[in-house]
Design an enzyme around this catalytic site. Structure first.
Site, PDB file in Angstrom:
ATOM      1  N   TYR A 130     -13.163  70.513  51.340  1.00  6.16           N
ATOM      2  CA  TYR A 130     -13.634  70.821  49.980  1.00  6.16           C
ATOM      3  C   TYR A 130     -12.839  71.984  49.390  1.00  6.16           C
ATOM      4  O   TYR A 130     -12.433  71.943  48.228  1.00  6.16           O
ATOM      5  CB  TYR A 130     -15.134  71.175  50.001  1.00  6.16           C
ATOM      6  CG  TYR A 130     -15.716  71.257  48.602  1.00  6.16           C
ATOM      7  CD1 TYR A 130     -16.348  70.157  48.031  1.00  6.16           C
ATOM      8  CD2 TYR A 130     -15.603  72.428  47.848  1.00  6.16           C
ATOM      9  CE1 TYR A 130     -16.861  70.223  46.740  1.00  6.16           C
ATOM     10  CE2 TYR A 130     -16.106  72.503  46.569  1.00  6.16           C
ATOM     11  CZ  TYR A 130     -16.734  71.396  46.010  1.00  6.16           C
ATOM     12  OH  TYR A 130     -17.234  71.455  44.739  1.00  6.16           O
ATOM     13  N   HIS A 135      -8.831  53.590  18.981  1.00  3.93           N
ATOM     14  CA  HIS A 135      -7.962  52.471  19.370  1.00  3.93           C
ATOM     15  C   HIS A 135      -8.304  51.867  20.727  1.00  3.93           C
ATOM     16  O   HIS A 135      -8.012  50.716  20.986  1.00  3.93           O
ATOM     17  CB  HIS A 135      -6.482  52.890  19.323  1.00  3.93           C
ATOM     18  CG  HIS A 135      -6.138  53.995  20.277  1.00  3.93           C
ATOM     19  ND1 HIS A 135      -6.577  55.279  20.102  1.00  3.93           N
ATOM     20  CD2 HIS A 135      -5.408  54.004  21.407  1.00  3.93           C
ATOM     21  CE1 HIS A 135      -6.127  56.032  21.094  1.00  3.93           C
ATOM     22  NE2 HIS A 135      -5.411  55.284  21.900  1.00  3.93           N
ATOM     23  N   PHE A 162       0.113  64.261  21.026  1.00  6.10           N
ATOM     24  CA  PHE A 162      -0.404  62.982  21.533  1.00  6.10           C
ATOM     25  C   PHE A 162      -1.867  62.831  21.126  1.00  6.10           C
ATOM     26  O   PHE A 162      -2.546  63.808  20.857  1.00  6.10           O
ATOM     27  CB  PHE A 162      -0.234  62.898  23.054  1.00  6.10           C
ATOM     28  CG  PHE A 162      -0.624  61.547  23.582  1.00  6.10           C
ATOM     29  CD1 PHE A 162       0.106  60.427  23.230  1.00  6.10           C
ATOM     30  CD2 PHE A 162      -1.740  61.378  24.382  1.00  6.10           C
ATOM     31  CE1 PHE A 162      -0.267  59.165  23.671  1.00  6.10           C
ATOM     32  CE2 PHE A 162      -2.116  60.121  24.831  1.00  6.10           C
ATOM     33  CZ  PHE A 162      -1.379  59.017  24.469  1.00  6.10           C
ATOM     34  N   ASP A 163      -2.358  61.575  21.104  1.00  2.00           N
ATOM     35  CA  ASP A 163      -3.707  61.351  20.545  1.00  2.00           C
ATOM     36  C   ASP A 163      -4.823  62.028  21.325  1.00  2.00           C
ATOM     37  O   ASP A 163      -5.780  62.506  20.735  1.00  2.00           O
ATOM     38  CB  ASP A 163      -3.992  59.857  20.360  1.00  2.00           C
ATOM     39  CG  ASP A 163      -3.977  59.070  21.646  1.00  2.00           C
ATOM     40  OD1 ASP A 163      -3.204  59.439  22.541  1.00  2.00           O
ATOM     41  OD2 ASP A 163      -4.715  58.086  21.756  1.00  2.00           O
ATOM     42  N   ASP A 186       3.139  70.176  26.678  1.00  2.00           N
ATOM     43  CA  ASP A 186       2.475  68.961  27.151  1.00  2.00           C
ATOM     44  C   ASP A 186       3.571  68.221  27.907  1.00  2.00           C
ATOM     45  O   ASP A 186       4.502  67.670  27.324  1.00  2.00           O
ATOM     46  CB  ASP A 186       1.958  68.156  25.950  1.00  2.00           C
ATOM     47  CG  ASP A 186       1.365  66.820  26.362  1.00  2.00           C
ATOM     48  OD1 ASP A 186       1.555  66.410  27.521  1.00  2.00           O
ATOM     49  OD2 ASP A 186       0.723  66.177  25.509  1.00  2.00           O
ATOM     50  N   LYS A 213       2.428  60.063  34.759  1.00  2.00           N
ATOM     51  CA  LYS A 213       3.720  59.652  34.191  1.00  2.00           C
ATOM     52  C   LYS A 213       4.837  60.121  35.132  1.00  2.00           C
ATOM     53  O   LYS A 213       5.101  59.476  36.133  1.00  2.00           O
ATOM     54  CB  LYS A 213       3.895  60.245  32.790  1.00  2.00           C
ATOM     55  CG  LYS A 213       3.091  59.530  31.699  1.00  2.00           C
ATOM     56  CD  LYS A 213       1.691  59.986  31.608  1.00  2.00           C
ATOM     57  CE  LYS A 213       0.978  59.485  30.374  1.00  2.00           C
ATOM     58  NZ  LYS A 213      -0.444  59.842  30.380  1.00  2.00           N
ATOM     59  N   ALA A 228       3.840  65.669  30.282  1.00  2.00           N
ATOM     60  CA  ALA A 228       3.706  64.374  30.955  1.00  2.00           C
ATOM     61  C   ALA A 228       5.062  63.778  31.347  1.00  2.00           C
ATOM     62  O   ALA A 228       5.214  63.208  32.421  1.00  2.00           O
ATOM     63  CB  ALA A 228       2.929  63.410  30.059  1.00  2.00           C
TER      64      ALA A 228
HETATM   65  N1  PM9 Z   1      -0.526  58.956  27.529  1.00  2.00           N
HETATM   66  C1  PM9 Z   1       0.179  56.720  27.213  1.00  2.00           C
HETATM   67  O1  PM9 Z   1       0.017  55.518  27.397  1.00  2.00           O
HETATM   68  C2  PM9 Z   1      -2.042  57.132  28.353  1.00  2.00           C
HETATM   69  C3  PM9 Z   1      -3.190  57.044  27.444  1.00  2.00           C
HETATM   70  S1  PM9 Z   1      -3.093  55.944  26.116  1.00  2.00           S
HETATM   71  C4  PM9 Z   1      -2.972  54.389  26.833  1.00  2.00           C
HETATM   72  O2  PM9 Z   1       1.181  57.182  26.625  1.00  2.00           O
HETATM   73  C5  PM9 Z   1       0.839  62.815  26.596  1.00  2.00           C
HETATM   74  C6  PM9 Z   1       2.168  63.093  25.991  1.00  2.00           C
HETATM   75  C7  PM9 Z   1       0.485  61.541  26.965  1.00  2.00           C
HETATM   76  C8  PM9 Z   1      -0.806  61.303  27.543  1.00  2.00           C
HETATM   77  C9  PM9 Z   1      -1.231  60.016  27.882  1.00  2.00           C
HETATM   78  C10 PM9 Z   1      -1.662  62.413  27.729  1.00  2.00           C
HETATM   79  C11 PM9 Z   1      -3.020  62.234  28.356  1.00  2.00           C
HETATM   80  C12 PM9 Z   1      -1.261  63.650  27.338  1.00  2.00           C
HETATM   81  N2  PM9 Z   1      -0.022  63.831  26.785  1.00  2.00           N
HETATM   82  O3  PM9 Z   1      -3.833  59.732  30.080  1.00  2.00           O
HETATM   83  O4  PM9 Z   1      -5.281  61.708  30.244  1.00  2.00           O
HETATM   84  O5  PM9 Z   1       1.359  60.559  26.765  1.00  2.00           O
HETATM   85  O6  PM9 Z   1      -3.554  61.348  31.948  1.00  2.00           O
HETATM   86  O7  PM9 Z   1      -2.889  62.008  29.707  1.00  2.00           O
HETATM   87  C13 PM9 Z   1      -0.805  57.671  27.708  1.00  2.00           C
HETATM   88  P1  PM9 Z   1      -3.952  61.144  30.528  1.00  2.00           P
END
Ligand code: PM9
Length: 458
Positions: A72, A450, A124-125, A215, A258, A217
């Site tokens: 843990y 979406h 990002f959204d 950010d 990613k 990713a």
């Molecule tokens: N991005 C993508 O497909 C997954 C969600 S929408 C199908 O592009 C950025 C730049 C991203 C992102 C996710 C996140 C959120 C943050 N920043 O999906 O929560 O492209 O791990 O990350 C998607 P998580």
């Protein structure tokens, strides 16, 4: 003869794919209310919905899974990940989270309050969602060139420094808790940010004493583009470039799904111990104890290995070349795509593909459905549905670009799959004038609509 390019890995395990008929797909997409997120995966032949959590782990990552320490607190897996993050990013403190948006939730809980402004490059959204959920505002300062898909600019993810300075100058410093730079910039087409731009943003931020967060990713893909496209970086290795990139940030949020090539996971990393302490409280509240934060020990092990593998040049070259291969095939056929090609996806310019469909009828979604019907290939809309409604007026926000994103999972599909996708979309392009109607929204959620929206034919 010059030897052709070929992948830097071979296949050890395979997963069968199911083909379908057009008739079956017509029924399935109708039942899914024309929302591709509602399709079952076995109703999809080639899945280009996302590159998030859909990559293939390596034998070394699977080996790490077996070595996971599930204690843990204070597990060896936590320390393995902490060391990998410090070595690759340079950040001394980190908090594990279950994915990228969880990292945003924890960090923003510690830093963002109602009425704040957060400038950045096409947030990002989920990032925008977490900002707006706190009644703060995301301000887009992306360079204008990003919105012309025909323009060849090497760093379309860049921040326009004049736009950024205007926000910093015209507002009280207390209202701007951070600047967020997304590397690469997903919403503008998987486009990279140059090292010069990162450096310049840092300088500006220092002048106004505002912290900068990345950010991150797709930070490794960003570093690859810097190496290939930016003067002075050709002889540096990816890890050196990554370290320099992060030297211009105070911290980062990461969706490890990613560029760290794992199926689940995320983290926050930062320089400031005091911020780490504050954020730790929210991590424990929302995610779990600070030495696992929503991840199992084995997943942290695989993530640590993924960070090393994801920053190897040969892997990145294979990855980016595969995306570009699909882009070239589409371009050869005249299909309008965002140029230059992005790191993780090809973004099809749906406004130029289907100029007869009005934006209110969801152009990019219309194209996504057509491609699915044609071939069983699932892409994703980056357009009006994703842009959501203005949180104050509740009016639809119509984005400048309507894009169909063909997102390539890492180490999953072959060149033949790319050929299949290219022919499928080219076929739709050839009959594009016959597509006369788009879609209307029947049902939608108040935020991040979406994912669950329900549609009908217009
Ligand atoms: N991005 C993508 O497909 C997954 C969600 S929408 C199908 O592009 C950025 C730049 C991203 C992102 C996710 C996140 C959120 C943050 N920043 O999906 O929560 O492209 O791990 O990350 C998607 P998580």
């Amino acid at each position: 003869m010059k030897l052709p390019f070929s992948e830097s890995y071979k296949i050890k395990m395979v997963e069968p794919l199911r083909r379908s008929t057009r008739r079956e797909r017509e029924q399935w997409i109708k039942e899914a209310k024309y929302n591709l997120f509602n399709l079952r995966s076995d109703q999809v032949f080639i899945d280009l919905l996302t590159d998030s959590g859909t990559g293939a782990m390596s034998d070394r990552q699977w080996a790490e899974i077996m070595l996971g320490d599930e204690s843990y607190a204070g597990s060896s897996s936590y320390y393995k990940l902490k060391n990998a993050i410090r070595e690759i990013t340079g950040f001394p403190h980190f908090l594990p989270t279950h994915q990228g948006r969880a990292a945003e939730n924890v960090l923003f809980s510690a830093m963002i309050k109602e009425g704040d402004l957060i400038p950045g490059n096409s947030h990002f959204d989920t990032t925008k969602g977490h900002i707006e959920y706190r009644r703060a505002k995301a301000i887009d300062c992306t360079i204008d060139e990003a919105f012309d898909t025909t323009l060849d600019h090497p760093f379309k993810g860049n921040i326009n420094l004049e736009k950024l300075e205007k926000v910093l100058k015209e507002n009280n410093r207390e209202k701007i808790p951070m600047i967020i730079v997304t590397v690469t910039c997903n919403s503008s087409g998987g486009q990279p940010v140059s090292m010069k731009n990162l450096r310049d943003v840092r300088k500006l931020a220092d002048m106004y004493e505002i912290p900068v967060f990345f950010d991150s990713a797709r930070f490794a893909e960003n570093a690859y583009f810097i190496k290939i496209r930016e003067k002075g970086y050709a002889d540096k290795n990816i890890r050196e470039i990554v370290l320099e990139m992060f030297s211009y940030a105070d911290g980062m949020t990461m969706s490890s799904k990613k560029d760290a090539i794992v199926n689940m996971g995320g983290f926050i990393a930062m320089r400031d111990k005091e911020l780490f302490n504050r954020a730790s409280i929210f991590n424990i509240l929302f995610e779990g104890f600070i030495s696992y934060g929503g991840m199992s020990g084995r997943d942290m092990n695989a993530l640590a290995m993924g960070l090393y593998e994801g920053t190897e040049f040969d892997y990145l070259e294979t990855r980016i070349n595969q995306v570009a291969y699909l882009g070239e095939k589409l371009k050869e056929h005249g299909v309008p795509v965002q140029y230059p090609f992005g790191g993780h996806a090809i973004f099809v310019d749906a406004k130029r593909f289907l100029p007869q469909i009005p934006q209110e009828e969801l152009i990019a979604q219309t194209l996504a459905v057509e491609l699915y019907l044609e071939s069983g290939v699932r892409g994703v809309e980056i357009g009006t549905l994703l842009a959501d409604r203005d949180p104050e007026t509740r009016e639809n926000r119509y984005p400048e670009l309507e894009l169909l994103r063909l997102t390539i999972p890492r180490r999953v599909y072959t060149r033949d799959h790319m050929d299949y996708v290219a022919v499928a979309l080219s076929n739709v392009y050839d009959r594009r004038e016959l597509i006369r109607k788009g879609f209307v929204i029947v049902n939608e959620a108040p935020i991040l609509r979406h994912f669950t929206v329900e549609l009908d034919r217009a």
